[in-house]
Design a protein around this motif. Structure first.
Motif, PDB file in Angstrom:
ATOM      1  N   VAL A 152      -6.769   3.052  -8.804  1.00  0.00           N
ATOM      2  CA  VAL A 152      -7.046   3.104  -7.114  1.00  0.00           C
ATOM      3  C   VAL A 152      -8.574   2.392  -6.902  1.00  0.00           C
ATOM      4  CG1 VAL A 152      -7.927   4.598  -5.095  1.00  0.00           C
ATOM      5  CG2 VAL A 152      -5.931   5.077  -6.491  1.00  0.00           C
ATOM      6  N   ASP A 190       0.774  -1.085   0.215  1.00  0.00           N
ATOM      7  CA  ASP A 190      -0.051   0.076  -0.010  1.00  0.00           C
ATOM      8  C   ASP A 190       0.855   1.389   0.117  1.00  0.00           C
ATOM      9  OD1 ASP A 190      -2.307  -1.443   0.024  1.00  0.00           O
ATOM     10  OD2 ASP A 190      -2.420  -1.560   2.251  1.00  0.00           O
ATOM     11  N   ILE A 232      -7.902  -1.333  -7.163  1.00  0.00           N
ATOM     12  CA  ILE A 232      -7.007  -1.930  -6.065  1.00  0.00           C
ATOM     13  C   ILE A 232      -8.032  -1.838  -4.868  1.00  0.00           C
ATOM     14  CG2 ILE A 232      -4.982  -1.368  -4.234  1.00  0.00           C
ATOM     15  CD1 ILE A 232      -3.514  -0.223  -6.598  1.00  0.00           C
ATOM     16  N   TYR A 236      -0.457   1.717  -3.759  1.00  0.00           N
ATOM     17  CA  TYR A 236      -1.698   2.470  -3.568  1.00  0.00           C
ATOM     18  C   TYR A 236      -1.625   3.923  -3.123  1.00  0.00           C
ATOM     19  CZ  TYR A 236      -6.803   1.699  -2.091  1.00  0.00           C
ATOM     20  OH  TYR A 236      -7.854   1.950  -1.791  1.00  0.00           O
TER      21      TYR A 236
END
Length: 157
Positions: free
Chosen positions: A95, A66, A98, A70
């Protein structure tokens, strides 16, 4: 027609989700790499007594991913959407994908880990609300971007 300074409600909805996610992930996921016990103390990670040492390292691995992938995509999306850049639709779609994938993976982890020795964590309803919100928002976001995403960066509304 709206003037250029006004944004559709969907813009603010997406920005709010992204901004809150970034704060939560920095505090819970990035912090899990640097100081796992602190992340536990603020309620954003599970105690080793509940998830075992293996579970702790799985949580830290998610935290590393992350932090590297991310969170930067979230930051780029926020900046790009405010600047009305077309590439922001791509980073925001990443995004959203994910978000749905990550939350679905966590949901199945919580289910499949039931009964595993040294794993004693039982998620409360708040976990399922959080996980469901990310799945729903991720899927909604992908469909929104496919069918109406240009409205997020349009100079005319």
């Amino acid at each position: 027609m709206m003037n250029n300074s006004k944004r559709p409600i969907s813009f603010w909805f997406v920005i709010l989700f992204l901004a809150l996610s970034m704060v939560l992930f920095i505090m819970g996921q990035t912090m899990a790499i640097l100081n796992y016990e602190f992340a536990v103390s603020i309620g954003l990670q599970e105690d080793v007594k509940e998830v075992g040492e293996f579970g702790k390292q799985i949580n830290r691995a998610f935290g590393a991913s992350d932090t590297i992938i991310y969170i930067p995509l979230i930051a780029l999306s926020i900046v790009g959407l405010f600047l009305k850049k077309s590439w922001a639709l791509i980073t925001t779609a990443a995004v959203m994908g994910i978000s749905a994938y990550w939350a679905t993976t966590v949901a199945f982890l919580l289910w499949f880990l039931i009964g595993v020795p040294t794993y004693h964590f039982i998620p409360g309803p708040e976990y399922w609300v959080f996980i469901s919100a990310y799945i729903v928002f991720g899927i909604w976001g992908l469909f929104y971007l496919i069918f109406r995403g240009d409205q997020l960066i349009s100079t005319e509304s």
